[in-house]
Design an enzyme around this catalytic site. Sequence first.
Site, PDB file in Angstrom:
ATOM      1  N   ASP A   1      -3.696   5.884  -2.934  1.00  0.00           N
ATOM      2  CA  ASP A   1      -3.685   5.480  -4.338  1.00  0.00           C
ATOM      3  C   ASP A   1      -5.028   4.795  -4.565  1.00  0.00           C
ATOM      4  OD1 ASP A   1      -2.896   4.779  -6.921  1.00  0.00           O
ATOM      5  OD2 ASP A   1      -2.048   2.881  -6.255  1.00  0.00           O
TER       6      ASP A   1
ATOM      7  N   GLU B   1      -4.276  10.451  -5.452  1.00  0.00           N
ATOM      8  CA  GLU B   1      -3.899  10.491  -6.863  1.00  0.00           C
ATOM      9  C   GLU B   1      -5.067  10.971  -7.700  1.00  0.00           C
ATOM     10  OE1 GLU B   1      -1.271   7.427  -8.616  1.00  0.00           O
ATOM     11  OE2 GLU B   1      -2.771   7.309 -10.190  1.00  0.00           O
TER      12      GLU B   1
ATOM     13  N   ASP C   1       0.576  -1.059  -4.622  1.00  0.00           N
ATOM     14  CA  ASP C   1      -0.422  -0.022  -4.330  1.00  0.00           C
ATOM     15  C   ASP C   1      -0.016   0.767  -3.090  1.00  0.00           C
ATOM     16  OD1 ASP C   1      -2.933  -1.185  -6.103  1.00  0.00           O
ATOM     17  OD2 ASP C   1      -1.683  -2.741  -5.216  1.00  0.00           O
TER      18      ASP C   1
END
Lengths: 187, 187
Positions: free
Chosen positions: B7, B68, B141
């Site tokens: 992420d 991502e 996260d």
Amino acid sequence: MRVLGVDPGLTRCGVGVVEGVPGRPCTLVAYHVIYTEPDEELPLRLLHLDTELARLVAEYRPESVAVERVFSQHNVRTVMGTAQASAVAVLAGARAGLPVQTYTPSEVKAAVTGSGQADKAQMMAMVTRLLRLDAPPRPADAADALALAICHIWRGGTRARLAAAASAVRQRVAAQRSAAKRQGGTG
Amino acid sequence: MRVLGVDPGLTRCGVGVVEGVPGRPCTLVAYHVIYTEPDEELPLRLLHLDTELARLVAEYRPESVAVERVFSQHNVRTVMGTAQASAVAVLAGARAGLPVQTYTPSEVKAAVTGSGQADKAQMMAMVTRLLRLDAPPRPADAADALALAICHIWRGGTRARLAAAASAVRQRVAAQRSAAKRQGGTG
């Protein structure tokens, strides 16, 4: 001082190597454009850019790297690719242990033409003149990268002179304090 | 299949390593958050991120990396840092010779919760349940990175099944054509 300038882009990434000292005409060492295929997948494009930048840094052994700072007002789709290419460029310099400085397009324009609002043609003309070239460097991505390198050499010089001046002032103040201390016996 | 999910973020970058096969519960291997100092200069921040990601890839030896995909509707200032961090993550996987796949937040949410509009709490609850953890992974996260890895394992499975099904159809069509050719003597 030898500087490698990078005009970051995912499809076309300009690289220009310039040698010079602040306030004097610079000398062109080399320029290149690294291309990646828009049809190719992102990991392969970033890897190609990384490999080519590492190769150019190893080949030209610059003392520092100047990268255009990415601007947010651009087309959002384009800006993402530019931001990613700029990260690869900044990282390539950092991995090689070199100082990396970023400059906004206006800073580069102001350094090279005297005006932050200079257009492409004006920039191209000045880069050609400053490097004493017979013809403008092509494509434009290479010219922008060369302008970044020139900007870094000249502004680095300004910074170095300002830092030297500030240091001289500090030394003078310290010397005066020491003298006052010696005279008056207090700090 | 072991997947390392990322992420991406410049200040906080979540990393999650998950093992599993499509359609079955996955197993947590590890999760980390890589922090870089907002006061630090960009080259050092990207270099730290790069070094840490390379270290984690070497330590956990994933078979693929899922990152991502950066979204454009975010705050423009934040999105630039995220785009640059994502470039470093994609590059870290590519440099290690691993396949790297990117997923939008909606794809990850849909894969993990069944809804592309799932909220943070729902995502956290599903990641905790799917990995059969006693408590939710913290900070968030890390949970997002684990969700990416799970998404990749499951969707990779879907893709593999679709590819296998398409291949089977093509083979059947080819076999029918061959049979027709043999019967009629024409193609």
